[in-house]
Design a protein around this motif. Sequence first.
Motif, PDB file in Angstrom:
ATOM      1  N   GLN A 186       0.707  -1.432  -0.053  1.00  0.00           N
ATOM      2  CA  GLN A 186       0.097  -0.002  -0.018  1.00  0.00           C
ATOM      3  C   GLN A 186       0.931   1.431   0.051  1.00  0.00           C
ATOM      4  O   GLN A 186       0.472   2.598  -0.223  1.00  0.00           O
ATOM      5  N   PHE A 187       2.028   1.048   0.505  1.00  0.00           N
ATOM      6  CA  PHE A 187       2.957   2.352   0.413  1.00  0.00           C
ATOM      7  C   PHE A 187       4.154   2.403  -0.705  1.00  0.00           C
ATOM      8  O   PHE A 187       5.015   3.322  -0.737  1.00  0.00           O
ATOM      9  N   ILE A 188       3.861   1.519  -1.658  1.00  0.00           N
ATOM     10  CA  ILE A 188       4.745   1.349  -2.691  1.00  0.00           C
ATOM     11  C   ILE A 188       5.070   2.737  -3.569  1.00  0.00           C
ATOM     12  O   ILE A 188       6.082   3.277  -3.842  1.00  0.00           O
ATOM     13  N   GLU A 189       3.551   3.452  -3.874  1.00  0.00           N
ATOM     14  CA  GLU A 189       3.536   4.834  -4.852  1.00  0.00           C
ATOM     15  C   GLU A 189       4.407   5.819  -4.059  1.00  0.00           C
ATOM     16  O   GLU A 189       5.195   6.716  -4.484  1.00  0.00           O
ATOM     17  N   GLN A 194       9.304   9.561  -2.856  1.00  0.00           N
ATOM     18  CA  GLN A 194      10.287   9.928  -1.854  1.00  0.00           C
ATOM     19  C   GLN A 194      11.559   9.420  -2.194  1.00  0.00           C
ATOM     20  O   GLN A 194      12.592  10.002  -2.162  1.00  0.00           O
ATOM     21  N   LEU A 195      11.705   8.229  -2.692  1.00  0.00           N
ATOM     22  CA  LEU A 195      12.894   7.642  -3.411  1.00  0.00           C
ATOM     23  C   LEU A 195      13.444   8.398  -4.765  1.00  0.00           C
ATOM     24  O   LEU A 195      14.676   8.753  -4.661  1.00  0.00           O
ATOM     25  N   ASN A 196      12.552   9.007  -5.434  1.00  0.00           N
ATOM     26  CA  ASN A 196      12.969   9.708  -6.500  1.00  0.00           C
ATOM     27  C   ASN A 196      13.323  11.059  -6.093  1.00  0.00           C
ATOM     28  O   ASN A 196      14.377  11.529  -6.742  1.00  0.00           O
ATOM     29  N   LYS A 197      12.802  11.819  -5.104  1.00  0.00           N
ATOM     30  CA  LYS A 197      13.159  12.838  -4.646  1.00  0.00           C
ATOM     31  C   LYS A 197      14.801  12.696  -4.264  1.00  0.00           C
ATOM     32  O   LYS A 197      15.613  13.569  -4.272  1.00  0.00           O
ATOM     33  N   LEU A 198      15.076  11.467  -3.209  1.00  0.00           N
ATOM     34  CA  LEU A 198      16.236  11.277  -2.779  1.00  0.00           C
ATOM     35  C   LEU A 198      17.285  11.250  -3.936  1.00  0.00           C
ATOM     36  O   LEU A 198      18.491  11.760  -3.852  1.00  0.00           O
ATOM     37  N   ILE A 274      14.799   2.152  -9.469  1.00  0.00           N
ATOM     38  CA  ILE A 274      13.761   2.254  -8.747  1.00  0.00           C
ATOM     39  C   ILE A 274      13.071   1.245  -8.569  1.00  0.00           C
ATOM     40  O   ILE A 274      12.788   0.509  -7.749  1.00  0.00           O
ATOM     41  N   ASP A 275      12.505   0.524  -9.725  1.00  0.00           N
ATOM     42  CA  ASP A 275      11.736  -0.812  -9.567  1.00  0.00           C
ATOM     43  C   ASP A 275      12.629  -2.021  -9.031  1.00  0.00           C
ATOM     44  O   ASP A 275      12.131  -2.733  -8.196  1.00  0.00           O
ATOM     45  N   LYS A 276      14.039  -1.796  -9.187  1.00  0.00           N
ATOM     46  CA  LYS A 276      14.697  -3.068  -8.546  1.00  0.00           C
ATOM     47  C   LYS A 276      14.786  -2.582  -7.170  1.00  0.00           C
ATOM     48  O   LYS A 276      14.697  -3.652  -6.216  1.00  0.00           O
ATOM     49  N   VAL A 277      14.995  -1.440  -6.420  1.00  0.00           N
ATOM     50  CA  VAL A 277      14.957  -1.272  -5.379  1.00  0.00           C
ATOM     51  C   VAL A 277      13.571  -1.267  -4.460  1.00  0.00           C
ATOM     52  O   VAL A 277      13.467  -2.268  -3.351  1.00  0.00           O
ATOM     53  N   ILE A 278      12.632  -1.141  -5.122  1.00  0.00           N
ATOM     54  CA  ILE A 278      11.076  -1.585  -4.676  1.00  0.00           C
ATOM     55  C   ILE A 278      11.050  -2.885  -4.428  1.00  0.00           C
ATOM     56  O   ILE A 278      10.556  -3.475  -3.809  1.00  0.00           O
ATOM     57  N   GLU A 279      11.333  -3.773  -5.605  1.00  0.00           N
ATOM     58  CA  GLU A 279      11.323  -5.199  -5.529  1.00  0.00           C
ATOM     59  C   GLU A 279      12.075  -5.646  -4.147  1.00  0.00           C
ATOM     60  O   GLU A 279      11.496  -6.620  -3.469  1.00  0.00           O
ATOM     61  N   HIS A 345       1.392   7.607   7.429  1.00  0.00           N
ATOM     62  CA  HIS A 345       1.818   8.602   6.622  1.00  0.00           C
ATOM     63  C   HIS A 345       2.641   9.483   7.105  1.00  0.00           C
ATOM     64  O   HIS A 345       2.284   9.810   8.273  1.00  0.00           O
ATOM     65  N   GLN A 346       3.441  10.226   6.433  1.00  0.00           N
ATOM     66  CA  GLN A 346       4.309  10.855   7.074  1.00  0.00           C
ATOM     67  C   GLN A 346       4.478  12.336   6.108  1.00  0.00           C
ATOM     68  O   GLN A 346       4.022  12.484   4.894  1.00  0.00           O
ATOM     69  N   LYS A 347       4.379  13.582   6.799  1.00  0.00           N
ATOM     70  CA  LYS A 347       4.685  14.919   5.977  1.00  0.00           C
ATOM     71  C   LYS A 347       6.038  14.974   5.587  1.00  0.00           C
ATOM     72  O   LYS A 347       7.082  15.215   6.382  1.00  0.00           O
ATOM     73  N   PHE A 348       6.375  15.070   4.174  1.00  0.00           N
ATOM     74  CA  PHE A 348       7.828  15.338   3.587  1.00  0.00           C
ATOM     75  C   PHE A 348       8.080  16.413   3.000  1.00  0.00           C
ATOM     76  O   PHE A 348       7.133  17.054   2.396  1.00  0.00           O
ATOM     77  N   ASP A 349       9.019  17.275   3.044  1.00  0.00           N
ATOM     78  CA  ASP A 349       9.298  18.229   2.298  1.00  0.00           C
ATOM     79  C   ASP A 349      10.412  18.092   1.394  1.00  0.00           C
ATOM     80  O   ASP A 349      11.138  19.012   0.713  1.00  0.00           O
ATOM     81  N   GLY A 350      11.016  17.062   1.189  1.00  0.00           N
ATOM     82  CA  GLY A 350      12.115  16.546   0.357  1.00  0.00           C
ATOM     83  C   GLY A 350      13.352  16.876   0.705  1.00  0.00           C
ATOM     84  O   GLY A 350      14.421  16.905  -0.024  1.00  0.00           O
ATOM     85  N   SER A 351      13.485  17.220   2.160  1.00  0.00           N
ATOM     86  CA  SER A 351      14.961  17.572   2.565  1.00  0.00           C
ATOM     87  C   SER A 351      15.508  16.274   3.163  1.00  0.00           C
ATOM     88  O   SER A 351      14.971  15.867   4.312  1.00  0.00           O
TER      89      SER A 351
END
Length: 366
Positions: A186-189, A194-198, A274-279, A345-351
């Motif tokens: 349920q948290f994949i997307e 966040q992983l893309n931001k990182l 990304i997909d490999k990390v998710i797996e 769920h968490q609030k993220f600012d991308g930092s």
Amino acid sequence: MRGRKVGDYALIQEKQSITINLEGEILKKAWKWKLAGERDFVIREKLAKMNLDITKQSLGAMWRNPFYCGISVNALLEEPVKGNWIGLVSEEDFLKVDRMLSESKVPVKEYSKSKINEFRPLTGFLRCECGSLLTSYVVRKKNAHYYKCQKCRNASFNALTTPYSKTEGLNDSFEKLLSKYTLSSQFIEPFKLQLNKLFDIMQSEGREELNGLVSKKKDLENKIENLDKRYFENPNFGDEKYNRYSHQFDMELKEIELQITSNSKKISNHGRHIDKVIEKVTNINKYWKEGGIDSKIRIQNLVFPEGLSIRAGNREYLTGRVNSIFGLVQTFTGIDRGNEKQKTHQKFDGSFSVAGTGLEPVTFGL
């Protein structure tokens, strides 16, 4: 590195060997500074001035890794063995540094001589709460496997869960611990987001570093050009002076080129990984349970890079530093799945704090 399995045919030889490159020569100086009593942050500053950036964690790990004194260590070996390469530091000096760090609660993990097999994968990885690595053994008549602390009384743990065991085996309890670091579907997307931001932050910082290195290279090439011009136009310049500066500039140029090559790899397109990390993060406990001994050891060290401790009394795991990827997983689900107050769920600012994260895609090559 030279040997049978290298990709460059020019480096193929009968026996595998490792030679010291320019970065290794610089790290030799770091060992000398450490032996002289310099603090790590001072050593890092000195290395940075020589265009070698190293994280606090990587430098701390280097002091405790016998690889750098020519010792081969592996969890599958019964004991450390002499390698076929020249170390950056002598064994004597390595042990001096080890003694200097003796006040640390974490002994030199790599010198563990515990035996390990497929039924006892936590050997040489898991520690008693006293700080000692757990050894392991088997009672062959019962085919029963155990982990044990050699220093603490009553610190013995069954490795496997059987119908006759009074407590759950550590292998099973460790798998359950890994499940708490496993991302729910349920948290994949949102995790991908966040992983893309990182990764974007890492790429941005990497590009800035690369631009700086390219600028340094250009300045150095100008110095070399000016040196050659002065040498050929001024007969009084002198061969000795020219050779000294020429050698220095050549060394600096090679170091910068190595840094550029390394940096270019870091800013490659992480998006395709990304997909490999998710797996991996959605199945990490499954990969550990179903994997062979090599896979289990890699996963253990991946999730808990500084190892893991256990309290003998209640078999509670005492977690230390966790790989940043799995730390990010925790921000979504919370480490305590049973805590209803933990928000999902968490609030993220991308930092994000990127330094020393160890997020290179190769990390997930399980």
